[in-house]
Design a protein around this motif. Structure first.
Motif, PDB file in Angstrom:
ATOM      1  N   PRO B 146       0.831  -1.207   0.000  1.00 54.62           N
ATOM      2  CA  PRO B 146       0.000   0.000   0.000  1.00 54.62           C
ATOM      3  C   PRO B 146       0.864   1.254   0.000  1.00 54.62           C
ATOM      4  CG  PRO B 146      -0.160  -1.168   2.102  1.00 54.62           C
ATOM      5  CD  PRO B 146       0.733  -1.977   1.235  1.00 54.62           C
ATOM      6  N   GLY B 147       0.292   2.319  -0.490  1.00 52.12           N
ATOM      7  CA  GLY B 147       0.988   3.599  -0.486  1.00 52.12           C
ATOM      8  C   GLY B 147       1.858   3.830  -1.702  1.00 52.12           C
ATOM      9  N   GLY B 148       1.928   2.845  -2.590  1.00 53.26           N
ATOM     10  CA  GLY B 148       2.778   3.015  -3.764  1.00 53.26           C
ATOM     11  C   GLY B 148       2.116   3.892  -4.819  1.00 53.26           C
ATOM     12  N   PRO B 149       2.875   4.340  -5.786  1.00 51.72           N
ATOM     13  CA  PRO B 149       2.335   5.252  -6.791  1.00 51.72           C
ATOM     14  C   PRO B 149       1.608   4.560  -7.927  1.00 51.72           C
ATOM     15  CG  PRO B 149       4.647   4.891  -7.226  1.00 51.72           C
ATOM     16  CD  PRO B 149       4.320   4.106  -5.983  1.00 51.72           C
ATOM     17  N   ARG B 150       1.750   3.256  -8.004  1.00 50.88           N
ATOM     18  CA  ARG B 150       1.239   2.576  -9.183  1.00 50.88           C
ATOM     19  C   ARG B 150      -0.093   1.908  -8.903  1.00 50.88           C
ATOM     20  NH1 ARG B 150       6.405   1.455  -8.483  1.00 50.88           N
ATOM     21  NH2 ARG B 150       7.903   2.167 -10.051  1.00 50.88           N
ATOM     22  N   ARG B 151      -0.922   1.871  -9.934  1.00 54.32           N
ATOM     23  CA  ARG B 151      -2.071   0.993  -9.863  1.00 54.32           C
ATOM     24  C   ARG B 151      -1.671  -0.312 -10.534  1.00 54.32           C
ATOM     25  NH1 ARG B 151      -5.426   1.043 -14.641  1.00 54.32           N
ATOM     26  NH2 ARG B 151      -4.533   2.451 -16.169  1.00 54.32           N
ATOM     27  N   TRP B 152      -2.066  -1.388  -9.932  1.00 54.82           N
ATOM     28  CA  TRP B 152      -1.761  -2.704 -10.469  1.00 54.82           C
ATOM     29  C   TRP B 152      -2.996  -3.213 -11.168  1.00 54.82           C
ATOM     30  CZ3 TRP B 152       2.149  -6.577  -8.570  1.00 54.82           C
ATOM     31  CH2 TRP B 152       3.283  -5.950  -8.060  1.00 54.82           C
ATOM     32  N   VAL B 153      -2.790  -3.734 -12.373  1.00 52.62           N
ATOM     33  CA  VAL B 153      -3.898  -4.324 -13.119  1.00 52.62           C
ATOM     34  C   VAL B 153      -3.483  -5.731 -13.506  1.00 52.62           C
ATOM     35  CG1 VAL B 153      -5.363  -4.178 -15.153  1.00 52.62           C
ATOM     36  CG2 VAL B 153      -4.582  -2.080 -14.048  1.00 52.62           C
ATOM     37  N   VAL B 154      -4.339  -6.675 -13.227  1.00 54.23           N
ATOM     38  CA  VAL B 154      -4.091  -8.055 -13.631  1.00 54.23           C
ATOM     39  C   VAL B 154      -5.205  -8.440 -14.602  1.00 54.23           C
ATOM     40  CG1 VAL B 154      -3.845 -10.443 -12.886  1.00 54.23           C
ATOM     41  CG2 VAL B 154      -3.046  -8.589 -11.401  1.00 54.23           C
ATOM     42  N   HIS B 155      -4.847  -8.657 -15.849  1.00 52.28           N
ATOM     43  CA  HIS B 155      -5.826  -9.135 -16.831  1.00 52.28           C
ATOM     44  C   HIS B 155      -5.920 -10.645 -16.704  1.00 52.28           C
ATOM     45  CE1 HIS B 155      -6.127  -5.295 -18.879  1.00 52.28           C
ATOM     46  NE2 HIS B 155      -4.818  -5.204 -18.911  1.00 52.28           N
ATOM     47  N   ALA B 156      -7.164 -11.114 -16.646  1.00 57.29           N
ATOM     48  CA  ALA B 156      -7.344 -12.560 -16.512  1.00 57.29           C
ATOM     49  C   ALA B 156      -8.417 -13.043 -17.481  1.00 57.29           C
ATOM     50  CB  ALA B 156      -7.710 -12.908 -15.068  1.00 57.29           C
ATOM     51  N   GLY B 157      -8.395 -12.502 -18.668  1.00 56.90           N
ATOM     52  CA  GLY B 157      -9.347 -12.961 -19.675  1.00 56.90           C
ATOM     53  C   GLY B 157     -10.684 -12.260 -19.533  1.00 56.90           C
ATOM     54  N   ILE B 158     -11.657 -12.944 -18.981  1.00 62.27           N
ATOM     55  CA  ILE B 158     -13.006 -12.375 -18.895  1.00 62.27           C
ATOM     56  C   ILE B 158     -13.163 -11.443 -17.701  1.00 62.27           C
ATOM     57  CG2 ILE B 158     -14.103 -14.272 -20.110  1.00 62.27           C
ATOM     58  CD1 ILE B 158     -14.954 -15.368 -17.359  1.00 62.27           C
ATOM     59  N   ALA B 159     -12.161 -11.337 -16.877  1.00 57.51           N
ATOM     60  CA  ALA B 159     -12.228 -10.406 -15.750  1.00 57.51           C
ATOM     61  C   ALA B 159     -10.841  -9.821 -15.521  1.00 57.51           C
ATOM     62  CB  ALA B 159     -12.718 -11.114 -14.481  1.00 57.51           C
ATOM     63  N   ASN B 160     -10.811  -8.570 -15.128  1.00 58.41           N
ATOM     64  CA  ASN B 160      -9.556  -7.922 -14.794  1.00 58.41           C
ATOM     65  C   ASN B 160      -9.632  -7.390 -13.374  1.00 58.41           C
ATOM     66  OD1 ASN B 160      -8.859  -8.376 -17.414  1.00 58.41           O
ATOM     67  ND2 ASN B 160      -9.245  -6.294 -18.099  1.00 58.41           N
ATOM     68  N   VAL B 161      -8.500  -7.329 -12.734  1.00 53.68           N
ATOM     69  CA  VAL B 161      -8.436  -6.849 -11.359  1.00 53.68           C
ATOM     70  C   VAL B 161      -7.552  -5.622 -11.322  1.00 53.68           C
ATOM     71  CG1 VAL B 161      -7.873  -7.439  -8.979  1.00 53.68           C
ATOM     72  CG2 VAL B 161      -8.565  -9.239 -10.591  1.00 53.68           C
ATOM     73  N   GLU B 162      -8.055  -4.569 -10.723  1.00 53.95           N
ATOM     74  CA  GLU B 162      -7.238  -3.370 -10.580  1.00 53.95           C
ATOM     75  C   GLU B 162      -7.171  -3.032  -9.098  1.00 53.95           C
ATOM     76  OE1 GLU B 162      -7.784  -0.288 -13.417  1.00 53.95           O
ATOM     77  OE2 GLU B 162      -7.230   1.257 -11.989  1.00 53.95           O
ATOM     78  N   VAL B 163      -5.977  -2.904  -8.594  1.00 52.23           N
ATOM     79  CA  VAL B 163      -5.815  -2.768  -7.147  1.00 52.23           C
ATOM     80  C   VAL B 163      -4.787  -1.717  -6.797  1.00 52.23           C
ATOM     81  CG1 VAL B 163      -6.434  -5.169  -6.729  1.00 52.23           C
ATOM     82  CG2 VAL B 163      -4.045  -4.531  -7.038  1.00 52.23           C
ATOM     83  N   ILE B 164      -4.922  -1.215  -5.589  1.00 56.71           N
ATOM     84  CA  ILE B 164      -3.914  -0.347  -5.012  1.00 56.71           C
ATOM     85  C   ILE B 164      -3.788  -0.751  -3.559  1.00 56.71           C
ATOM     86  CG2 ILE B 164      -3.206   2.005  -4.557  1.00 56.71           C
ATOM     87  CD1 ILE B 164      -5.358   2.896  -6.546  1.00 56.71           C
ATOM     88  N   GLY B 165      -2.700  -1.395  -3.233  1.00 54.46           N
ATOM     89  CA  GLY B 165      -2.482  -1.693  -1.821  1.00 54.46           C
ATOM     90  C   GLY B 165      -3.463  -2.690  -1.223  1.00 54.46           C
ATOM     91  N   THR B 166      -3.356  -3.906  -1.680  1.00 56.63           N
ATOM     92  CA  THR B 166      -4.245  -4.912  -1.130  1.00 56.63           C
ATOM     93  C   THR B 166      -3.632  -6.287  -1.353  1.00 56.63           C
ATOM     94  OG1 THR B 166      -6.521  -5.702  -1.120  1.00 56.63           O
ATOM     95  CG2 THR B 166      -5.566  -5.238  -3.250  1.00 56.63           C
ATOM     96  N   ARG B 167      -4.261  -7.288  -0.779  1.00 56.92           N
ATOM     97  CA  ARG B 167      -3.811  -8.656  -0.963  1.00 56.92           C
ATOM     98  C   ARG B 167      -4.980  -9.449  -1.519  1.00 56.92           C
ATOM     99  NH1 ARG B 167      -1.721 -11.017   4.363  1.00 56.92           N
ATOM    100  NH2 ARG B 167      -0.093  -9.443   4.071  1.00 56.92           N
ATOM    101  N   PHE B 168      -4.766 -10.092  -2.618  1.00 56.65           N
ATOM    102  CA  PHE B 168      -5.874 -10.804  -3.254  1.00 56.65           C
ATOM    103  C   PHE B 168      -5.336 -11.980  -4.052  1.00 56.65           C
ATOM    104  CE2 PHE B 168      -5.325  -9.414  -7.687  1.00 56.65           C
ATOM    105  CZ  PHE B 168      -4.422  -8.390  -7.512  1.00 56.65           C
ATOM    106  N   HIS B 169      -6.256 -12.802  -4.473  1.00 58.49           N
ATOM    107  CA  HIS B 169      -5.920 -14.010  -5.223  1.00 58.49           C
ATOM    108  C   HIS B 169      -6.781 -14.052  -6.476  1.00 58.49           C
ATOM    109  CE1 HIS B 169      -6.823 -18.368  -6.081  1.00 58.49           C
ATOM    110  NE2 HIS B 169      -5.520 -18.424  -6.065  1.00 58.49           N
TER     111      HIS B 169
END
Lengths: 201, 386
Positions: B146-169
């Motif tokens: 958390p607190g970083g400058p970047r947004r993280w995006v994970v493309h996974a085909g039919i769904a994408n995840v965009e996160v800032i400072g979190t823990r997910f699977h």
């Protein structure tokens, strides 16, 4: 406890592992696969950059050409007939885009609308890796190339700098083999004459 | 090499004689750097968008991918594209391949990715503003500092995840994506979800299925992982499909009770559900009222204010642009960074349509300075004075 990341699993950008051929990437792009577009870009960006940079002698111009090349290629991927011939096709688009950029820059320079010297001449690109004598010789080559028409300059660079075959040069420049040979021969005569005179005008 | 070539010993002379075997290019250093890769790609995308916009005259595109928003930090951040995020080993991440077994990768900012055996992930974009990757197969555990400058995006085909400072699977299988959150909050938006979106908090899990993989009803519903679906709570109704930009979908916050671990729901989440139900029956006035209630109740920096403002603005932009502009202006401080660019572009249009041309021009200059080469540049420039 998991092992620390292995360098083998984190290759550099230009060594992207791929089990997907160029042909398959193109097919996926035509099918609308967004990932395939960027994968294709990452696979070929370095070689397109290298060619654009050498043709134009300017990093800023080369970056523009790289972006224009891939934008055009991804838009027109459906027109590529021989899927396995992607690389030459990309190069041809890049040369065409470089041609446009070169003519534009030359015209703007003529009217004093573009300032500054090119920052990626052959001598500049060799500076960190070649001997001073070689750099000096390349500077003489640069001076000649600057005076040549775009067609001769590009054909000569593709042949003698990038090492493309005559057939590849012709395809990239979208001209006949005879025209490519003629352009290269003229440019080579100019370069050799200049080198023989010790680089004096 | 010819005898003549042997006599001419300089590399330049050899290139003239034997370009096939000794081209000058061998002597050159093109100076290509890793940071150019994502930056140039961004330029390619911009050119493609400009060309597409010119051809389609501004028609919206229906995106196949889904955007997930994080309601994490919530602070509005504007960053220029800068240095990429490196691995702690010093390498630039390009491909993470766990074909031979689980792989853990640690990043210089403390973030961590662990890929399950057989999984593979490729980095698509990596600069000072974003870290975008595609999970090509398998599963990954992501721990984003958390607190970083970047947004993280994970493309996974039919769904994408965009996160800032979190823990997910995220686990991807053909026609199916499962997302679960350990820390922080995630907004999942997918065409196949009722209302187009679902909000996950820590402990929640959601499974998104491809439309053609659902039951015969033709209205795909999110399936909760076993043990997380509260009994007796019906899922939110599916909304009528319509062409919309990914960011429009992202702006329509919806939480589905089917995936929350706890039966009690937040009042603001309930307002979002109310808005979705109103929109499903085409009751725009009721939907606008629900979004305005969110704006009135949510805290200043609650990212849900931004989501509500974006949704409200979309509904009122043509009929009442002053209202749209006001809603966006009020909620800008807490706007999720993933929406910031589109929110500002929309506010500019709203100000312009409501007759406040000076304000539209001022905001347009702000947009151009904060998002050089941004994807909405063509739209925004229209509001600058000639």
């Amino acid at each position: 406890m998991l092992p620390a990341p292995d360098r083998a699993t984190t290759p550099r950008a230009e060594h992207i592992e791929s089990h997907v051929s160029d042909a398959e990437l193109v097919q996926r792009i035509v099918g609308g696969d967004q990932w395939a577009k960027e994968a294709l870009y990452r696979r070929h960006v370095r070689s397109v950059w290298s060619t654009a940079l050498r043709l134009l002698g300017s990093r800023a111009d080369a970056e523009d050409v790289v972006q224009d090349t891939f934008a055009e290629a991804l838009r027109d991927a459906h027109r590529l007939k021989k899927l396995e011939a992607l690389r030459p096709w990309l190069l041809r688009i890049a040369v065409h885009q470089a041609h446009r950029r070169f003519r534009r820059t030359r015209l703007l320079r003529r009217f004093g609308l573009v300032e500054g010297a090119d920052d990626a001449t052959l001598a500049a690109l060799a500076e960190s890796v070649a001997s001073p004598e070689t750099c000096a010789e390349l500077e003489r080559v640069d001076r000649v190339l600057k005076t040549l028409p775009a067609g001769e300059r590009f054909a000569w660079i593709l042949r003698h700098v990038d090492g493309l075959s005559l057939e590849e040069v012709a395809y990239s420049c979208d001209c006949s083999l005879a025209t490519a040979k003629r352009r290269i021969a003229r440019a080579t005569r100019s370069v050799e004459a200049h080198l023989a005179s010790g680089g004096l005008p | 090499m010819s005898a003549r070539a042997n006599e001419r010993s300089s590399p330049v002379q050899r290139a003239l004689d034997a370009p096939d075997t000794a081209p000058l290019g061998r002597l050159l250093d093109d100076g290509f750097s890793e940071e150019q890769v994502p930056r140039l790609w961004r330029g390619v995308e911009q050119r493609a968008l400009r060309g597409s916009f010119a051809r389609r005259h501004g028609a919206a595109l229906l995106a196949a991918a889904v955007l997930l928003l994080v309601l994490g930090a919530g602070a509005l951040r504007f960053f220029d594209a800068g240095a990429p995020l490196m691995l702690s080993s010093g390498d630039a991440p390009a491909v993470l391949d766990a074909t031979r077994g689980r792989v853990e990768s640690r990043f210089a900012d403390g973030s961590r990715i662990e890929l399950g055996a057989g999984s593979r992930m490729e980095v698509l974009r990596n600069d000072g503003r974003s870290f975008v990757s595609v999970l090509q197969r398998g599963e990954g555990w992501f721990e984003v500092e958390p607190g970083g400058p970047r947004r993280w995006v994970v493309h996974a085909g039919i769904a994408n995840v965009e996160v800032i400072g979190t823990r997910f699977h995220v686990a991807r299988a053909p026609g199916r994506v499962e997302v679960s959150v350990t820390r922080g909050a995630v907004m999942v938006l997918a065409e196949s979800l009722p209302g187009g979106a679902a909000r996950l908090s820590a402990g929640d899990t959601i499974v998104v299925s491809a439309p053609n993989a659902t039951e015969a009803s033709g209205s795909p519903q999110p399936k909760a992982a076993s043990g997380t679906s509260p009994a007796g709570v019906p899922p939110a109704p599916a909304l009528a499909a319509s062409a919309r930009l990914p960011m429009d979908s992202a702006a329509r916050a919806a939480a589905t009770n089917a995936v929350r671990a706890e039966p009690a729901s937040d009042a603001i989440d309930e307002l979002f559900r109310e808005a979705d139900r109103a929109r499903s029956r085409s009751d725009t006035a009721a939907a606008v009222a629900a979004y305005e209630a969110v704006l009135a109740r949510a805290q200043a920096r609650d990212p849900r204010r931004g989501l509500a403002a974006m949704s409200l603005a979309r509904l009122t932009l043509r009929g009442d642009p002053a209202r749209a502009a006001s809603a966006l202006d009020e909620s800008m401080p807490g706007m999720p960074s993933a929406l910031a660019e589109d929110a500002l572009a929309r506010q500019i249009e709203a100000e312009g349509r409501s007759g406040r041309l000076d304000e539209a021009a001022r905001l347009a200059r702000l947009y151009l300075s904060r998002f050089p080469g941004g994807r909405r540049e063509a739209d925004v420039r229209r509001w600058l004075p000639p």
